[in-house]
Structure formats: structure tokens, C-alpha cells
Design a protein around this motif. Sequence first.
Motif, PDB file in Angstrom:
ATOM      1  N   GLU A 241      93.254  53.137  58.258  1.00 16.56           N
ATOM      2  CA  GLU A 241      94.635  52.667  58.467  1.00 16.56           C
ATOM      3  C   GLU A 241      95.093  52.483  57.035  1.00 16.56           C
ATOM      4  O   GLU A 241      96.486  52.715  56.967  1.00 16.56           O
ATOM      5  CB  GLU A 241      94.713  51.568  59.238  1.00 16.56           C
ATOM      6  N   GLN A 242      94.442  51.926  56.317  1.00 14.41           N
ATOM      7  CA  GLN A 242      95.074  51.313  55.006  1.00 14.41           C
ATOM      8  C   GLN A 242      95.115  52.783  54.139  1.00 14.41           C
ATOM      9  O   GLN A 242      96.413  52.831  53.372  1.00 14.41           O
ATOM     10  CB  GLN A 242      93.916  50.723  54.062  1.00 14.41           C
ATOM     11  N   VAL A 243      94.306  53.788  54.202  1.00 11.93           N
ATOM     12  CA  VAL A 243      94.760  55.141  53.414  1.00 11.93           C
ATOM     13  C   VAL A 243      96.086  55.732  54.224  1.00 11.93           C
ATOM     14  O   VAL A 243      96.923  55.940  53.451  1.00 11.93           O
ATOM     15  CB  VAL A 243      93.682  56.006  53.978  1.00 11.93           C
ATOM     16  N   ASP A 244      96.259  55.681  55.427  1.00 12.49           N
ATOM     17  CA  ASP A 244      97.465  55.988  56.040  1.00 12.49           C
ATOM     18  C   ASP A 244      98.732  55.271  55.335  1.00 12.49           C
ATOM     19  O   ASP A 244      99.802  56.032  55.207  1.00 12.49           O
ATOM     20  CB  ASP A 244      97.468  56.008  57.541  1.00 12.49           C
ATOM     21  N   ARG A 245      98.594  54.106  55.241  1.00 10.10           N
ATOM     22  CA  ARG A 245      99.683  53.312  54.749  1.00 10.10           C
ATOM     23  C   ARG A 245      99.950  53.457  53.256  1.00 10.10           C
ATOM     24  O   ARG A 245     101.055  53.686  52.866  1.00 10.10           O
ATOM     25  CB  ARG A 245      99.446  51.549  54.829  1.00 10.10           C
ATOM     26  N   LEU A 246      98.925  53.724  52.368  1.00 12.32           N
ATOM     27  CA  LEU A 246      98.991  54.201  51.246  1.00 12.32           C
ATOM     28  C   LEU A 246      99.891  55.521  50.808  1.00 12.32           C
ATOM     29  O   LEU A 246     100.617  55.903  50.105  1.00 12.32           O
ATOM     30  CB  LEU A 246      97.724  54.163  50.494  1.00 12.32           C
ATOM     31  N   ALA A 247      99.280  56.503  51.759  1.00 11.34           N
ATOM     32  CA  ALA A 247      99.888  58.021  51.894  1.00 11.34           C
ATOM     33  C   ALA A 247     101.165  57.695  52.226  1.00 11.34           C
ATOM     34  O   ALA A 247     102.110  58.553  51.550  1.00 11.34           O
ATOM     35  CB  ALA A 247      99.213  58.930  52.824  1.00 11.34           C
ATOM     36  N   ALA A 248     101.782  56.897  53.204  1.00 12.00           N
ATOM     37  CA  ALA A 248     102.863  57.120  53.242  1.00 12.00           C
ATOM     38  C   ALA A 248     103.928  56.354  52.478  1.00 12.00           C
ATOM     39  O   ALA A 248     105.218  56.688  52.601  1.00 12.00           O
ATOM     40  CB  ALA A 248     103.226  56.124  54.818  1.00 12.00           C
ATOM     41  N   SER A 249     103.307  55.760  51.580  1.00 16.82           N
ATOM     42  CA  SER A 249     104.284  55.193  50.660  1.00 16.82           C
ATOM     43  C   SER A 249     104.659  56.152  49.637  1.00 16.82           C
ATOM     44  O   SER A 249     105.476  55.806  48.689  1.00 16.82           O
ATOM     45  CB  SER A 249     103.673  53.776  50.097  1.00 16.82           C
ATOM     46  N   GLY A 250     103.841  57.207  49.679  1.00 17.96           N
ATOM     47  CA  GLY A 250     104.234  58.399  48.361  1.00 17.96           C
ATOM     48  C   GLY A 250     103.534  57.898  47.297  1.00 17.96           C
ATOM     49  O   GLY A 250     102.413  57.311  47.207  1.00 17.96           O
ATOM     50  N   SER A 251     104.398  58.194  45.985  1.00 13.90           N
ATOM     51  CA  SER A 251     103.686  58.121  44.595  1.00 13.90           C
ATOM     52  C   SER A 251     103.487  56.608  44.523  1.00 13.90           C
ATOM     53  O   SER A 251     102.297  56.366  43.680  1.00 13.90           O
ATOM     54  CB  SER A 251     104.762  58.362  43.739  1.00 13.90           C
ATOM     55  N   PRO A 252     103.812  55.419  44.944  1.00 13.76           N
ATOM     56  CA  PRO A 252     103.335  54.142  44.647  1.00 13.76           C
ATOM     57  C   PRO A 252     102.017  53.953  45.211  1.00 13.76           C
ATOM     58  O   PRO A 252     101.288  53.131  44.798  1.00 13.76           O
ATOM     59  CB  PRO A 252     104.379  53.357  45.342  1.00 13.76           C
ATOM     60  N   GLY A 253     101.716  54.787  46.219  1.00 16.34           N
ATOM     61  CA  GLY A 253     100.383  54.668  47.070  1.00 16.34           C
ATOM     62  C   GLY A 253      99.142  55.510  46.394  1.00 16.34           C
ATOM     63  O   GLY A 253      97.793  54.941  46.602  1.00 16.34           O
ATOM     64  N   VAL A 254      99.669  56.152  45.142  1.00 17.87           N
ATOM     65  CA  VAL A 254      98.319  57.180  44.475  1.00 17.87           C
ATOM     66  C   VAL A 254      97.305  56.181  43.874  1.00 17.87           C
ATOM     67  O   VAL A 254      96.174  56.376  43.938  1.00 17.87           O
ATOM     68  CB  VAL A 254      99.180  58.031  43.511  1.00 17.87           C
ATOM     69  N   PRO A 255      97.714  55.184  43.156  1.00 21.25           N
ATOM     70  CA  PRO A 255      96.561  54.375  42.354  1.00 21.25           C
ATOM     71  C   PRO A 255      95.638  53.954  43.491  1.00 21.25           C
ATOM     72  O   PRO A 255      94.599  53.619  43.127  1.00 21.25           O
ATOM     73  CB  PRO A 255      97.495  53.145  41.904  1.00 21.25           C
ATOM     74  N   GLY A 256      96.176  53.110  44.473  1.00 22.12           N
ATOM     75  CA  GLY A 256      95.621  52.802  45.817  1.00 22.12           C
ATOM     76  C   GLY A 256      94.450  53.758  46.294  1.00 22.12           C
ATOM     77  O   GLY A 256      93.202  53.442  46.618  1.00 22.12           O
ATOM     78  N   LEU A 257      94.963  54.830  46.344  1.00 21.99           N
ATOM     79  CA  LEU A 257      94.236  55.975  47.015  1.00 21.99           C
ATOM     80  C   LEU A 257      92.878  56.314  45.903  1.00 21.99           C
ATOM     81  O   LEU A 257      92.057  56.924  46.352  1.00 21.99           O
ATOM     82  CB  LEU A 257      95.157  57.223  47.454  1.00 21.99           C
ATOM     83  N   ILE A 258      93.616  56.390  44.740  1.00 18.61           N
ATOM     84  CA  ILE A 258      92.551  56.724  43.942  1.00 18.61           C
ATOM     85  C   ILE A 258      91.327  55.838  43.682  1.00 18.61           C
ATOM     86  O   ILE A 258      90.271  56.164  43.682  1.00 18.61           O
ATOM     87  CB  ILE A 258      93.229  56.652  42.237  1.00 18.61           C
ATOM     88  N   GLU A 259      91.784  54.440  44.016  1.00 21.26           N
ATOM     89  CA  GLU A 259      90.477  53.462  43.937  1.00 21.26           C
ATOM     90  C   GLU A 259      89.579  53.808  45.107  1.00 21.26           C
ATOM     91  O   GLU A 259      88.308  53.348  45.040  1.00 21.26           O
ATOM     92  CB  GLU A 259      91.277  52.161  44.147  1.00 21.26           C
ATOM     93  N   MET A 260      90.272  54.417  46.189  1.00 21.69           N
ATOM     94  CA  MET A 260      89.066  54.427  47.427  1.00 21.69           C
ATOM     95  C   MET A 260      88.714  55.730  47.413  1.00 21.69           C
ATOM     96  O   MET A 260      87.743  56.053  48.423  1.00 21.69           O
ATOM     97  CB  MET A 260      90.169  54.259  48.675  1.00 21.69           C
TER      98      MET A 260
END
Length: 785
Positions: free
Chosen positions: A19-38
Motif C-alpha cells: 500500500e505504501q508502494v501504491d501511495r508513492l507511485a501515485a505521487s509521481g516523481s516525488p515518490g521515486v526516492p522512496g520507491l528506490i529505497e524499497m
Amino acid sequence: MTSRRPPLALSEPERQRVEQVDRLAASGSPGVPGLIEMLADPSWSVRRAVVASLAALGGAAVQALCDCLGARRDSEARIAATVDALVASLADVDGPVLALTRDPRAAIVADAAQILGRRGSTGAVSRLAELTSHDDDNVAVAAIEALGRVGGRAAVDSLVGAVTSGNFFRVFPAIDVLGRSGDPRAIGPLSSLLDDPRYLLEAARALGRTGSRSAVAPLVRLLGRPSDAVARVAAVALAELRERYRERYGTVEPIDEALRSAVLAPGAARRVSHSLAGADPGEQAMICSVLGAIGGEDVLLDLTHLLDAEPQVASAAADALCRLSRSADARVLAALRDGDSARRLLLLPLVRGAAAAVVVEACLADLDPEVRAAASDALGRIAEPRSARALFPLLDDPNPRVVHAAMTAIQCLGGAEVEALALSAAREGTPAMRRSALRILAYFAPPSALPIFIEGLRDPDLRVRERAIHGLASCAEPGAIEALVSVAADPSGRVRAVAMRALGQAQRDARVIEALLAGLRDEDAWVRYYACQSLGKLGWEAAAGAIAERLRDESGQVRVAAVEALSGIKGDLALAALEAAARESDTDMRRSALIGLGIAGREESLPTLLGALSSPDVATRLVGVSAVSGFSSPEVLPALVRAAGDVDESVSAAATSFIAGRPGVEATRSLIALLVASRAPAPLLVALATPMPGRIDGILEALATADDELAPLLTSALARMRLPEAHAALLEALRLPRAPARKAAATTLAAVATREAFAAVELASRTDPDPEVRRVSASVLSQWA
């Protein structure tokens, strides 16, 4: 933007992280660093969700992923996930990933090569070719494997360097890629490896994959080796070589000629036969094809013995015997006479000539009905008139397949004796024989049959009466129509329905039309059904209004029959009724209406038909593709191209075949575009080789700009046409400005093997301005030396 949930069951902590992945993806470019960490998440399911999200973000994530691949090498899981995300990315990643190939760290360069290969990045071929000679073996191997995924034809020189490097870790992967390149320059280096036991087997298999005639000789030489395993691999490689050549040029005769001349060495054919012993069934079937190409008395004996093998091998042996033509006839007939049912079933399709008729007739008494049917088929093919007396008793066979085969064979024979036997059987035979005899008489419709048909209307067997009714429809004698119309008023609804169906096969006559119009109002639904069908077949325009009324019939089959009938009738009334039916909720009626609109071919119906191509129903899309294919309007071709990319294979195949049948350069351009984008080019290559106006011009136009991967496919299509104009186009391609076209033309012209082709290739080997074209031309000429 949200990623698709992994289908596997997740634990509660995993679910929360997804669900956190989905939230980060929904935010677009700002969510990329968080996704990279995961990307290093311990759960594979979570990592998969992260990879999917980063890939879907496209360009917003590419540079961050490349930076991660270069800077964060502490986790194998993160590295693998990063590579997967770049491979799946929706963005164009070639530029940033190519930059990674300049990194001084070999591991990063190897990962970059893997990404480029898995993405099929044709623009990276030259760089990947350079990397095949990298100091680090892992990088070189990754580059070689990447070229194998992208297509290694443009990097043949680099692959040859890898194969001849002497470095086991580079030689082994390069063998396979070089073989699959199909480039004639691969033959020499691969053949040289046959003397090295480390590479012998893999090099032999690679030679088979080249599909090149010059690979025949080195593979045949392997048949003289004392090892059965080597002989088996060589024989299977020769079989694959034949099939690759067939796919490329539409024939195997040049390969078979090379085989027959090469195996003159004593014992070579026996080595192929001996190699069968340790082969699995699939390999045995392939080896049979080689034996069929070789021929000879010993080969015939071996193939005959294999007729008793398991089905896959026995079928391949039978096919090989068939290719050996008349040299196998005597042995086939002997095996047919002495064999059991299984062997007869394999051999009957092979027999030919009147001399075989007596042996085949004996098979009509076989206990297996499939054999009796196959024997009937063979007698029909042989067409010996004297076989009619042997076939007629099978009209009373308990097996319907046998009866149908016997009846078809008798129809192939014809003649006075068949007529006399059929008249006798129709009068005196069993009910089953009378039915079949009446069908035979209806097929030939001799004047002598009219009394038999009229007499048959009173037969106690209902199905005999039905056959007699259909016979009357085929009869041109006076009195036939009158008898047929009288039956249309029979008290039995079933008989009336049969009469309505038969009237649609009769001549246009006022009495016929009157009876059919009356049938539209019959109380029996099937009578109305066949009345609609028959009026449509006769194309009686004045009946359009009466047929249109049946579109509201209480019986579904009548409504569908009315739609089908209207498609055969001209006029605005019929067209308007079809348009209305195409908007009905009943899917069967809607599809029938679409077919009818396609047959009518009126431009005003085109929007309705094009709309069907977007239907969620596969069958409706398939009908729509067929219906629009006959229109010449400019919007049809783009619609067919879109349909050629349909997720359903049947829709895609149908659209491709209709594009292949369209004239003009634009259709050819469309096929070539589909070919470039396809991962399975064989069906498109067949379509491109379909001779149509504008096809050759379109291929030549594409050759002028084609690269090393596309050019051989285009010249292959020209060769498969087997037309003088296509041969002239190949000669013209040898003079085009770009080297890839000239290389492909030289290779294909050598395979075509005409005197004019050899002369043109020989001239190119001496005078072409490009040294690579000269080497290719010289190499293909050496095949025929």
C-alpha cells in the motif's frame, strides 16, 4: 498512479508495504526516492510491486534507477530489482544505460549490457559489439548474450572474434549467437570448431541454425566420426538446417541436392541411420527428414522399418518415403500389402498410380474403419475406374467416415459404370446404401436419375426421401421442379423444411419463388428458416420486404437466417434492415448482420463495420475484420493494422492475412512495420511473400533503408515469391546504396542459384565498394564451389 497488486497472498506487514508502494507511485516523481529505497525489500512480492511502479513511472524514474545501479551495490536483491525496473521501463532508457557501459567498473557494464539485451535495443548493437572484446569475461559474455537477444547479424565480425578468441567463456556463448545470426560468414569459424571436442557438439548445432547451404558439407563430414552421439547431433543439425532454409526461401531442394552429393562418401547414409538408435522420438523424426533427402535403397529399408515406431516417428518416416517419390513405390506397396492396420494407415496417403489400385482395394476390407476410409481416399486419388465395384459395398459401411470417403471416391471416378451401379443401389440397396446412391446420382445428375428421384419421394425411409428431394433440385429434366414444388406442401414439417432448402439450389422459377414465399409464413420454424436461406441464395430482390419481416420472428434461428438472406439481396430495403440488425442486442444476429454488410460492400456501412473491430467480444472482432477487408476506403488499412496487433491470435492472424491480400505499396509498408515490431516474424514473412501489386516495389523501398536484421527478411520474402519480377528486384537490391541490403541480396541470390544470380554475386565479390559485402559475396559463392 497505482501498480497492480501481486496475485500471491501477502502477510499483513507485506500488505502495508505494498500500500505504501501504491501511495508513492501515485505521487509521481516525488515518490521515486522512496520507491528506490524499497528496491531491497526482503519480500519478493513487495519488490515486484516496486519494480512495476518504477517501470510505470517511465522517464521520471530512469536516471534515479541508473544512479542506484551505479552507486548502491550492497544488495544483490536491489541490483536485480533495479535491472528489472530498467528493462520494464516505459521510457526510452538507451541513452542513460549506454552511458553506464562507459563505467570503469565491470559489474556495472555487465548489468547495462544485460538491460540493453533484454530490451532488444537495436540502437545499442554497435556498443555491444565493442563490449564483446572487453577485458572482463563477464562483460564480454553479457554483451554476447545481449547481441543474441537483439540480433547479432550487425555484429558478426565481433562475434567471429569471440568465437576464434580461444577463451572458453567467450567462445561458448558466441557459438549460439553466431549460428542464429544466419550470416554466411559464420560458417567458417563454426566449422573450425568441429575439430575441438570442447565445442564440437554446440558448433554442430549452431551450423544447423545458420540455415546455410555451405553448412551441409562440414556437418556431413561429422557423420564419418566413430561416435554415435556426434553422428546423431550432426543428423539433427542437418534436419534443422533444412527447416531454417525452408523458412527463409520456401524450398529445401538446394539443401537436399547438397546432401545427396555430399553423402557420396561411403557409409555416410548408414551413419545417419545408425544415429537413430540413441535419439529421442523428436530427434528421430528430424533424422527421418534427412534420410528422406538422402535417398538410396538402404535408406528406404530403414524408413520402412520405422513405420512401426511410435506415431511421431512413424509419421515422419512416412513423409520421408513420400518425398522419395517413385523410387519408394515398390517398397511402399509391399509394406502396404503385408502390414497391419497401423502401418496401412501411414502408407495409404503415399500410394499413387493405377498399379497400386489392387493392393489398395484389398485394404477396403481392413477391420479398422480409418484404414477403410484412407483406402477409399487413395482410390479416389488414383482414379482407376475399375475400382468402383470395390467401393460401392462401402456405402453400407456402419462407419459414417468410411461411407463419406467411399462416396467421395466414387464421385471422383464417374463414368457409365458408376451411373449404372448407383441406379441399381438406389433401387435395390439397403436404406443406407439407397441414401448414398441418391447423393451420387444428385452429384452427376444424369437424365436417367429423374425417375429414381421421383420414386424416392415415396420411400418408407424418411432420410431416403430427403435425399430424393435434394436430387430433384440438381436435376434439369422437365418435371423435376414440379415434383419439388409439390413436396413443399407435404404434411410433414421436416419434409417441407428439406424441400425449402432444396429449392434454394434449384433454378430461378416463378413456381420456386412462390413456394418459398409461402414458406416464410409456414407454422414450422425450420421451414421458415430454410425459406429465408433459399430466397437469399437466389437473390430475389422483390422478396426483401417479406424477409425483413422475419427479423422479428419468434424463433432465433429464423431471425439469423433472415439476416443472412438479406446479405445476398441488393437494394436499399435490404441494406436498411441489415443496418438495424447490426445494432441488435442479440450477438448472433449482430454478427450475421455484420457479415451481410461486408458482403453488400456499401460505403455507408463502413462506420458500423469499423466499430465492430473495437468490440469486447472476440468473435465479433473477427467477423468485423473479415467484413471490412473487402473495402478499399483509406481508413480500412490502418484499422486492419490495429487488428493485427489484437491480443487474440485468431483476430491477429485474420487481419494479417487480409493485409497480405491487399494491393498497393501502403499495405506492404504496413506488413513491414508489423514485421519489425514482431517477436514471431514467420507468419508475417509468409504474408509479405504473398505476390500482390505493389508488393515488390514496397519491399525494394524498405530495402533502401533496412538494417542488417530487416534486410535478410525482406530479401527472403522476395525469394519466396518465385516470380521473375521478384528475382529482378533481388538483382536490383544488389545495387542499392546501403550495404545491409546488398549483403542480404547477395546471400539470397546465391540461395536462388540461377546463372544470372551467380554472375551478379560474383561481380559483387570483386567490385562492391564495401569490404564486408565483398566478403559475404565470396563466402556464399563458396557454398557452390
